[in-house]
Design an enzyme around this catalytic site. Structure first.
Site, PDB file in Angstrom:
ATOM      1  N   HIS A  31       0.855  -1.184   0.000  1.00  0.00           N
ATOM      2  CA  HIS A  31       0.000   0.000   0.000  1.00  0.00           C
ATOM      3  C   HIS A  31       0.897   1.242   0.000  1.00  0.00           C
ATOM      4  O   HIS A  31       2.046   1.192   0.456  1.00  0.00           O
ATOM      5  CB  HIS A  31      -0.871   0.032   1.252  1.00  0.00           C
ATOM      6  CG  HIS A  31      -1.938  -1.010   1.275  1.00  0.00           C
ATOM      7  ND1 HIS A  31      -3.086  -0.857   2.011  1.00  0.00           N
ATOM      8  CD2 HIS A  31      -2.042  -2.223   0.663  1.00  0.00           C
ATOM      9  CE1 HIS A  31      -3.854  -1.922   1.857  1.00  0.00           C
ATOM     10  NE2 HIS A  31      -3.236  -2.767   1.047  1.00  0.00           N
ATOM     11  N   GLU A  33       0.954   3.866   1.860  1.00  0.00           N
ATOM     12  CA  GLU A  33       1.439   4.264   3.179  1.00  0.00           C
ATOM     13  C   GLU A  33       2.610   3.400   3.630  1.00  0.00           C
ATOM     14  O   GLU A  33       3.614   3.918   4.139  1.00  0.00           O
ATOM     15  CB  GLU A  33       0.313   4.153   4.229  1.00  0.00           C
ATOM     16  CG  GLU A  33      -0.880   5.028   3.972  1.00  0.00           C
ATOM     17  CD  GLU A  33      -1.975   4.343   3.167  1.00  0.00           C
ATOM     18  OE1 GLU A  33      -3.148   4.695   3.376  1.00  0.00           O
ATOM     19  OE2 GLU A  33      -1.675   3.475   2.319  1.00  0.00           O
ATOM     20  N   CYS A  61      -6.137   2.043   5.788  1.00  0.00           N
ATOM     21  CA  CYS A  61      -6.801   0.815   6.215  1.00  0.00           C
ATOM     22  C   CYS A  61      -6.213   0.365   7.561  1.00  0.00           C
ATOM     23  O   CYS A  61      -5.322   1.009   8.103  1.00  0.00           O
ATOM     24  CB  CYS A  61      -6.594  -0.271   5.160  1.00  0.00           C
ATOM     25  SG  CYS A  61      -4.885  -0.874   5.061  1.00  0.00           S
ATOM     26  N   CYS A  64      -2.341  -0.261   7.424  1.00  0.00           N
ATOM     27  CA  CYS A  64      -1.575   0.983   7.332  1.00  0.00           C
ATOM     28  C   CYS A  64      -1.682   1.805   8.617  1.00  0.00           C
ATOM     29  O   CYS A  64      -0.701   2.401   9.057  1.00  0.00           O
ATOM     30  CB  CYS A  64      -2.037   1.786   6.123  1.00  0.00           C
ATOM     31  SG  CYS A  64      -1.676   0.952   4.562  1.00  0.00           S
TER      32      CYS A  64
END
Length: 130
Positions: A31, A33, A61, A64
């Site tokens: 992801h 992040e 999410c 993260c």
């Protein structure tokens, strides 16, 4: 405005940047992040990102949000809310859970409508181009 995440230090110096690379790498943890945090840690030589801010287009999410807490990021700034998977106030609020040892400041909804529009366009393109 790009889709992704950036980590800056207290002076505003960019430490790490990331964009979602899950499809490109086949890595479910890739992801934006997480990649920005990894790159910021590599740049500083430390997993502790004390005083840093992570800014991201979409609300993080649970994975993260947990990574933000573990990295000791001082603040998370995000644009669009994610009612389906958001973990910084929408569906869950991982980063402000009082049971955890670190709780970053949250600045939510920054440029919310432009971020939401950008994300909608991105996902519409993905659906039509497959």
């Amino acid at each position: 405005m790009p889709i992704g995440a950036v980590v800056v230090d207290a002076s505003g110096l960019v430490l790490g940047v990331g964009a979602n690379e899950r499809e490109a790498t086949g890595d479910p943890t890739a992801h934006a992040e997480v990649l920005a945090l990894r790159r910021a840690s590599a740049a500083t030589g430390s997993w502790r990102l004390d005083g840093a801010t992570l800014a991201v287009t979409l609300e993080p999410c649970t994975m993260c949000a947990g990574a933000l807490v573990l990295a000791r990021v001082a603040r998370v700034v995000f644009g669009a809310w994610d009612p389906k998977a958001g973990a910084v106030g929408s569906l869950w609020d991982v980063v402000r859970d009082p049971r955890l040892n670190h709780r970053p400041e949250v600045v939510a909804g920054v440029l919310e409508e432009p971020c939401a529009t950008l994300l909608r366009g991105f996902f519409e393109d993905r659906r039509t181009t497959g």
